[in-house]
Design a protein around this motif. Structure first.
Motif, PDB file in Angstrom:
ATOM      1  N   VAL A 102       0.858  -1.194   0.000  1.00  0.00           N
ATOM      2  CA  VAL A 102       0.000   0.000   0.000  1.00  0.00           C
ATOM      3  C   VAL A 102       0.891   1.240   0.000  1.00  0.00           C
ATOM      4  O   VAL A 102       2.088   1.152   0.291  1.00  0.00           O
ATOM      5  N   PRO A 103       0.328   2.410  -0.310  1.00  0.00           N
ATOM      6  CA  PRO A 103       1.119   3.640  -0.194  1.00  0.00           C
ATOM      7  C   PRO A 103       1.645   3.822   1.222  1.00  0.00           C
ATOM      8  O   PRO A 103       1.033   3.368   2.195  1.00  0.00           O
ATOM      9  N   GLU A 104       2.783   4.477   1.342  1.00  0.00           N
ATOM     10  CA  GLU A 104       3.416   4.657   2.653  1.00  0.00           C
ATOM     11  C   GLU A 104       2.485   5.298   3.672  1.00  0.00           C
ATOM     12  O   GLU A 104       2.534   4.972   4.863  1.00  0.00           O
ATOM     13  N   ASP A 105       1.624   6.231   3.211  1.00  0.00           N
ATOM     14  CA  ASP A 105       0.748   6.944   4.145  1.00  0.00           C
ATOM     15  C   ASP A 105      -0.636   6.310   4.272  1.00  0.00           C
ATOM     16  O   ASP A 105      -1.544   6.893   4.864  1.00  0.00           O
ATOM     17  N   SER A 106      -0.816   5.106   3.735  1.00  0.00           N
ATOM     18  CA  SER A 106      -2.117   4.439   3.803  1.00  0.00           C
ATOM     19  C   SER A 106      -2.454   4.030   5.233  1.00  0.00           C
ATOM     20  O   SER A 106      -1.568   3.706   6.038  1.00  0.00           O
ATOM     21  N   ARG A 107      -3.752   4.013   5.537  1.00  0.00           N
ATOM     22  CA  ARG A 107      -4.216   3.575   6.854  1.00  0.00           C
ATOM     23  C   ARG A 107      -4.308   2.045   6.945  1.00  0.00           C
ATOM     24  O   ARG A 107      -4.589   1.516   8.013  1.00  0.00           O
ATOM     25  N   ILE A 108      -4.095   1.366   5.828  1.00  0.00           N
ATOM     26  CA  ILE A 108      -4.155  -0.094   5.825  1.00  0.00           C
ATOM     27  C   ILE A 108      -2.900  -0.639   6.491  1.00  0.00           C
ATOM     28  O   ILE A 108      -1.778  -0.416   6.029  1.00  0.00           O
ATOM     29  N   ARG A 109      -3.088  -1.364   7.595  1.00  0.00           N
ATOM     30  CA  ARG A 109      -1.967  -1.898   8.365  1.00  0.00           C
ATOM     31  C   ARG A 109      -1.979  -3.424   8.454  1.00  0.00           C
ATOM     32  O   ARG A 109      -0.951  -4.021   8.785  1.00  0.00           O
ATOM     33  N   GLN A 110      -3.126  -4.022   8.170  1.00  0.00           N
ATOM     34  CA  GLN A 110      -3.269  -5.469   8.277  1.00  0.00           C
ATOM     35  C   GLN A 110      -4.346  -5.917   7.295  1.00  0.00           C
ATOM     36  O   GLN A 110      -5.128  -5.096   6.790  1.00  0.00           O
ATOM     37  N   PRO A 111      -4.424  -7.225   7.003  1.00  0.00           N
ATOM     38  CA  PRO A 111      -5.387  -7.710   6.005  1.00  0.00           C
ATOM     39  C   PRO A 111      -6.826  -7.306   6.293  1.00  0.00           C
ATOM     40  O   PRO A 111      -7.582  -7.006   5.362  1.00  0.00           O
ATOM     41  N   SER A 112      -7.227  -7.272   7.558  1.00  0.00           N
ATOM     42  CA  SER A 112      -8.616  -6.920   7.885  1.00  0.00           C
ATOM     43  C   SER A 112      -8.986  -5.511   7.444  1.00  0.00           C
ATOM     44  O   SER A 112     -10.172  -5.209   7.240  1.00  0.00           O
ATOM     45  N   ASP A 113      -7.992  -4.647   7.265  1.00  0.00           N
ATOM     46  CA  ASP A 113      -8.253  -3.274   6.832  1.00  0.00           C
ATOM     47  C   ASP A 113      -8.616  -3.196   5.360  1.00  0.00           C
ATOM     48  O   ASP A 113      -8.959  -2.112   4.862  1.00  0.00           O
ATOM     49  N   LEU A 114      -8.540  -4.308   4.642  1.00  0.00           N
ATOM     50  CA  LEU A 114      -8.825  -4.314   3.204  1.00  0.00           C
ATOM     51  C   LEU A 114     -10.310  -4.464   2.899  1.00  0.00           C
ATOM     52  O   LEU A 114     -10.713  -4.416   1.733  1.00  0.00           O
ATOM     53  N   SER A 115     -11.125  -4.669   3.892  1.00  0.00           N
ATOM     54  CA  SER A 115     -12.552  -4.881   3.683  1.00  0.00           C
ATOM     55  C   SER A 115     -13.155  -3.751   2.849  1.00  0.00           C
ATOM     56  O   SER A 115     -13.027  -2.569   3.191  1.00  0.00           O
TER      57      SER A 115
END
Length: 290
Positions: A102-115
């Motif tokens: 993901v982009p460096e500044d994305s809030r996605i930190r783990q697979p569950s954040d991909l929902s």
């Protein structure tokens, strides 16, 4: 004459594969626009095929065997036999990883954040299985290439292959997780495997290819030393297993022969000289058969 129909991967692995075959003892020649290379072995017929499609053609029997990535066997769900892992890639002797990035500044930190998010990738089925394992529902879109540039405008995340991570870092992407680890594999059609001649031909080919891989970045080292200084020399030498030690015509001297990493030579050669070694010779290796 019996012939083994062999698929050579076209694309990123092409040059590395042709070079590997040359070091293993087979010369493959390919003209600029041809998909049918010549090989200096009448018992092998080659065809250039994209790695992404190789497993499918081997499964159907259009090819007896082929070289491709384990990732593409998984992605295509092909019913083939993986006879051997050949750990080489386009840049170095290493496995590759398909990673969620993901982009460096994305809030996605783990697979569950991909929902509910959009993921761009070339390995759609593999990514969907990864999401299912994590209980995540997201939209997976096929990417025709240049996947790194599709975030954040066209997708929220990507699943992309990497050897070193340099391309991802250059595009200011951050790796969240590894989706699949892969290496180059030698695959074979199930019916071809059951044919004794084809299986033996393939296994002999694998033996030589693996020998060439094992010899990469290694050199042979020969030297002479007086018996009273042998222990000091052996203390300096790293060895594949144990150095070969032979008595010379003068019983007070022995010859030592070993295999070491090429990068180590510059460090240990001065130490060998200081340990009273003489006549030190470094020589290249084509194959090591363990």
């Amino acid at each position: 004459m019996n012939q083994l129909k062999l698929g050579i991967p076209k694309g990123s692995l092409q040059d590395a594969t042709i070079d590997l075959f040359a070091r293993a003892g087979w010369r493959i020649s390919l003209s600029a626009r041809s998909y049918v290379p010549s090989i200096d072995d009448p018992e092998i017929e080659c065809l250039m095929v994209r790695a992404q499609e190789m497993a499918r053609y081997v499964e159907t029997g259009a090819l007896d065997a082929g070289i491709t990535g384990h990732d593409w066997v998984v992605e295509t769900e092909a019913n083939v036999d993986e006879l051997a892992e050949l750990v080489y890639a386009k840049q170095r002797l290493a496995r590759v990883r398909w990673v969620l990035a993901v982009p460096e500044d994305s809030r996605i930190r783990q697979p569950s954040d991909l929902s509910g998010k959009i993921i761009a990738t070339e390995v759609v089925k593999t990514t969907e299985k990864y999401l299912a394992r994590h209980g995540v529902k997201a939209r997976v879109e096929f990417s025709w290439g240049a996947t790194e540039v599709k975030v954040p405008r066209l997708a929220d995340a990507i699943v992309e292959v990497t050897e070193t991570g340099a391309s991802l870092r250059a595009n200011r992407l951050r790796i969240v997780d590894t989706v699949l680890e892969s290496a180059t594999v030698f695959i074979m059609n199930r019916d071809a495997v059951a044919t004794s001649w084809k299986r033996e031909k393939a296994e002999n080919l694998i033996l030589m290819l693996q020998g060439a891989i094992d010899a990469t970045n290694k050199v042979g080292l020969m030297l002479n030393v007086r018996r009273e200084h042998l222990d000091a020399v052996l203390a300096v030498l790293p060895a594949l297993k144990n150095p070969t030690i032979s008595t010379l015509s003068d019983p007070g001297w022995v010859a030592v022969n070993t295999i070491i990493e090429e990068a180590v030579v510059r460090q240990i050669l001065p130490k060998l000289k200081a340990a009273k070694a003489q006549g030190i010779v470094e020589y290249p290796l084509n194959k090591i058969v363990l």
